[in-house]
Enzyme design. Structure first.
Site, short mmCIF file in Angstrom:
data_model
loop_
_atom_site.label_atom_id
_atom_site.label_comp_id
_atom_site.label_asym_id
_atom_site.label_seq_id
_atom_site.Cartn_x
_atom_site.Cartn_y
_atom_site.Cartn_z
N VAL A 104 16.99 -88.49 28.26
CA VAL A 104 17.83 -87.38 27.81
C VAL A 104 17.07 -86.05 27.82
O VAL A 104 15.86 -86.02 27.92
CB VAL A 104 18.43 -87.65 26.40
CG1 VAL A 104 19.28 -88.87 26.42
CG2 VAL A 104 17.33 -87.81 25.36
N GLU A 105 17.83 -84.98 27.73
CA GLU A 105 17.31 -83.60 27.76
C GLU A 105 16.40 -83.38 28.97
O GLU A 105 15.31 -82.82 28.86
CB GLU A 105 16.58 -83.26 26.45
CG GLU A 105 17.55 -83.12 25.30
CD GLU A 105 16.93 -82.51 24.05
OE1 GLU A 105 15.97 -81.76 24.18
OE2 GLU A 105 17.45 -82.78 22.97
#
Ligand SMILES: Cc1cc2nc3c(=O)[nH]c(=O)nc-3n(C[C@H](O)[C@H](O)[C@H](O)COP(=O)(O)OP(=O)(O)OC[C@H]3O[C@@H](n4cnc5c(N)ncnc54)[C@H](O)[C@@H]3O)c2cc1C
Length: 828
Positions: free
Chosen positions: A500-501
């Site tokens: 993620v991110e």
């Protein structure tokens, strides 16, 4: 000698001037004076004159603007403008968004350590500390991770309630809007503590305090949006999510196909100008329970309602969940870590322009807004989660390795296990330093674009390594899931943080060096800006200033690299104490090497460098490890140089330095222009590659620190939830450690006596009774051994279940199938 002297003096002075970055006139004056001295000392006159001519040929054109500007700078500007890589809008926005802190020094080839060491040690306010000791501790005590991850696949209602009531969702919201108004450091500490007991809880709390509606409204929202939404977000009346990713746009988030068409529509009974949104999003954290959706989409105005621009660009909107046409509710199941995450979609969902974040004025500025605040969240949530998990992994595994015995010894005494334990200790120590220093940068008001990507990438990678090593050391105890297992879920969940991110492969190979090289380099961005100025004398002068600064910088880094390489960076001024000075010197060396490689790569490859991901990734590794080692040294200073921590510090720095050398040598061995790679190798490793990974003795010392109570271990454990409550098996094991260590001599005495006797008692209590009768142990020691046995049983025991308990709640055994199955068994 009289012939050689002027040449030797020339080379020496040039080297010294380059090393110390003396200005050109100073070098020319020094050389002239030295040549006069040579002549007076009787050096060969022809040699002196020859060297003077060489000096003049270099110095005069460069020192006289009337020659330099038209005949050198201008042609170079023309060449530079041609090779200047085109900057995409996305890149430009990313470059303009971030600030540059100490990482800029690392790119300078000669870091000014005062900049780092003068930064105040990060501290919490009394109120923030009280929150950690109060509501945060209480939330941890309420957490039963097995119940959350297996039984109900959600937090229990009372935890949701507690989180909202205590404004966990409003940590970043200013107090004037009813939030807690916490610093980034406090945010980091809260997430770290929650992550040490449950990653589901930490991500549930982390996401609303990361990039999402609250952060965006705080920065860009209209006053109405702030007044309406921030208080509701702070106290949990609104649960936010932020929807950017979809099936067609993952890493390449700017390519989102989701769109909004400007049109008239009905909102609260009135006919207003707005946007009709069509979107298909997935992986959205908190979406299934969100009441307020932050939505990224591309905005078009085909009918020219707002003006002449048809493709307005990426824009951000706030969608109340109950808006007609919004479809949410179902869930993804991310690797058995059932935090709320799911898809959402909608067709022709109408919202008024007032629902755009920042209103109509911010239409089309969505990407800029995201990038400007992205690094703030990226600096906190994932690095802090990795820190909480890493610290808990280290503390629990150290205790387990002491308690668990095989072949008559604690497993932590075996060298093979110690290797893994040392890695855990070093990585946990490093994650903690890195995550805290990056949070502290945000708390100081920086927008640390490059450190945030370094922290995100390396904390999550090291977190995964800790989880893996901890699993290996625990053997079956780590594998068997259930309420007694405190590792399996962290291990399962570790790839989530990696993904993620910004998924890690891309973060490493495209972003860290890609942004760092331009943003942190002392000259490149200035040169680029000068080259993009309108043509004219001012442009030439500006370019000239930066170009010659850059050339001097590059020469200096080549000389410094060579000098440090020849001397093994064992001389030169550096801060720190007798113990750490050598580490600062090593970092000085690799800072010069990084700057040299970066310059050479940019010069030779220009815009193509961003497609050379392997090279970019390796140089990014060098920058990252320099940043990490600096964070380690800063932490050591901030904690008043604790001697007890030295094995952890040494292990972590040597590990970083070894990784730097590996990355540099891989970069040079594979350098796209081979002869240049060889030349760089000669400058950077003139006597070969020397750095080795931490040695066995050091690794043993680092590993041992985890297996016995001591101040370094306590410092490492700071900030995690260790209260030995019923649902905190890791905390419970840790609480046994002191008693286990105390009981060990008694146990050894007892086992030795047993071995030398011929008693026939088979059960442990009978053996103890026999021991007391025979006088091997006292009655008190019997109690101690009994307690040791009970603690060991609790530490090593695992769970078992009825099949029904393991089945998914929705599963119904099919009677016909079972019958068939039974008949088949009967036949066989
Ligand atoms: C559990 C979970 C929660 C999430 N929460 C949210 C959320 O709340 N909101 C939201 O908007 N999004 C969210 N995301 C989306 C997340 O940010 C994306 O998963 C991520 O950006 C990667 O996209 P992708 O999964 O489609 O992978 P892809 O883009 O398909 O990438 C696959 C692989 O290719 C690599 N790669 C791609 N391009 C390059 C390149 N140029 N160079 C090198 N490597 C490259 C990537 O690093 C990755 O390893 C979440 C994802 C997950 C799994």
């Amino acid at each position: 000698m009289s012939i050689a002297l002027p040449f030797i003096v020339f080379v020496l002075l040039a080297g010294i001037a380059a090393y110390h970055r003396l200005r050109l006139p100073v070098w020319a004056a020094l050389t002239a004076a030295a040549l006069v001295a040579c002549a007076l000392l009787g050096a060969n006159v022809v040699a002196v004159v020859l060297v003077a001519v060489i000096t003049a040929l270099i110095a005069v054109p460069l020192l006289v603007p009337a020659i330099r500007l038209p005949y050198i700078t201008k042609p170079l500007l023309g060449f530079y403008t041609k090779i200047l890589p085109p900057l995409s809008d996305t890149e430009r926005v990313a470059l303009e968004a971030g600030t540059v802190g100490f990482e800029g020094e690392l790119f300078s080839g000669r870091p000014d350590w005062k900049v780092l060491l003068d930064q105040p040690a990060p501290t919490l306010t009394a109120e923030e500390q009280a929150f950690l000791d109060g509501p945060c501790e209480e939330l941890c005590a309420m957490t039963n991770d097995w119940d959350i991850t297996h039984v109900r696949a959600d937090l229990p209602p009372e935890m949701w309630e507690f989180i909202k009531k205590n404004r966990f969702f409003g940590m970043i919201v200013p107090k004037e809007y009813g939030g807690l108004g916490f610093s980034a450091l406090a945010n980091h500490k809260v997430i770290q503590k929650l992550a040490s007991i449950s990653s589901v809880v930490s991500s549930t709390v982390g996401v609303p305090n990361s990039l999402g509606p609250a952060e965006l409204i705080m920065h860009y929202g209209t006053e109405e949006q702030k007044d309406h939404y921030l208080p509701r977000l702070a106290d949990g009346r609104e649960v936010p999510c932020f929807a950017l990713t979809g099936p067609w746009a993952g890493s390449d988030a700017t390519s989102i196909p989701d769109f909004g068409i400007v049109c008239m529509g009905e909102w609260n009974g009135a006919n207003v100008v707005g946007v009709k949104l069509t979107f298909d999003k997935r992986y959205i954290t908190l979406a299934p329970v969100a009441t307020l959706i932050g939505m990224a989409f591309r905005m078009y105005d085909p009918d020219g309602i707002l003006g002449d621009t048809r493709d307005i660009g990426i824009s951000l909107a706030l969608l109340p969940r109950d808006t007609d046409g919004v479809n949410v509710g179902r869930r993804h199941f991310p690797l058995n870590s059932p935090f709320q995450n799911g898809p959402l979609d909608g067709r022709e969902v109408f919202i008024p322009l007032s629902q755009l974040i920042g209103g109509e004025a911010q239409a089309g500025k969505g990407w800029q807004m995201l990038v400007e605040v992205l690094s703030i969240g990226r600096s906190i949530t994932l690095p802090s989660t990795a820190s909480g998990g890493g610290k808990m992994g280290a503390i629990a595994t150290g205790a387990y390795a002491r308690i668990r015995k095989q072949f008559g010894l604690s497993i932590g005494r075996f060298e093979g296990v110690q290797e893994a334990l040392a890695r855990i200790a070093g990585n946990a120590y490093t994650i903690s330093a890195l995550s805290e220093s990056t949070a502290a940068a945000v708390a100081r008001g920086e927008n640390p674009a490059v450190p945030s990507t370094i922290a995100k990438y390396h904390c999550t990678e090291m977190g995964r390594q800790v989880a893996q090593d901890a699993m290996d050391i625990h053997g079956g105890k780590g594998i068997i899931l259930g309420p007694k297992n405190y590792l399996g879920r962290s291990w399962q969940a570790s790839p989530i943080a990696i993904t993620v991110e910004g998924a890690n492969i891309m973060t490493r190979s495209l972003m860290i060096f890609g942004q760092g090289a331009i943003l942190c380099h002392p000259w490149v961005l200035k040169e680029m800006k000068a080259a993009m100025m309108p043509e004219g004398p001012e442009q030439v002068r500006e370019f000239d200033r930066n170009l010659f600064g850059h050339i001097g910088f590059a020469i200096s880094n080549a000389v410094r690299s060579l000098w440090f390489g020849v001397t093994g960076a064992s001389v030169g001024t550096a801060p720190g104490d007798a113990y750490t000075r050598r580490y600062y010197r090593k970092l000085n060396r690799y800072s010069a090497a990084l700057a040299l490689c970066a310059d050479t790569s940019m010069l030779l490859l220009g815009g193509k460098l961003k497609f050379k991901e392997s090279l970019s990734g390796r140089l990014g590794d060098v920058l990252s490890q320099l940043y990490i080692a600096s964070a380690l040294l800063k932490r050591y200073e901030d904690q008043s140089r604790p001697e007890a921590d030295q094995p952890l510090l040494a292990w972590s720095i040597l590990n970083a330095v070894h990784k730097i050398e590996l990355a540099l040598s891989d970069a040079l061995r594979n350098f796209p222009v081979r002869p240049v790679g060889w030349l760089l190798w000669a400058l950077i490793f003139p006597i070969g590659r020397r750095a080795t990974p931490p040695g066995d003795r050091l690794s043993r010392r680092a590993a041992s620190l985890l297996m016995v109570p001591n101040e370094a271990r306590d410092r490492l454990a700071e900030g995690i939830y260790l209260t030995p409550t019923e649902h905190n098996p890791a905390g419970r094991i840790n609480s046994f450690l002191a008693a286990v260590v105390l009981a060990e001599p008694v146990e050894r005495k007892f086992l030795k006596a047993m071995k030398n006797s011929d008693i026939e008692a088979l059960t442990f209590p009978e053996q103890l009774d026999e021991g007391v009768r025979e006088g091997w142990i006292t009655a008190d020691e019997r109690g101690q051994l009994q307690a040791l046995r009970e603690m060991t049983i609790e530490a090593i025991s695992v769970d078992d279940f009825d099949t029904e308990e393991l089945r998914s709640a929705g599963y119904k055994a099919e009677p016909e199938f079972e019958l068939l199955d039974a008949r088949e068994h009967a036949i066989s």
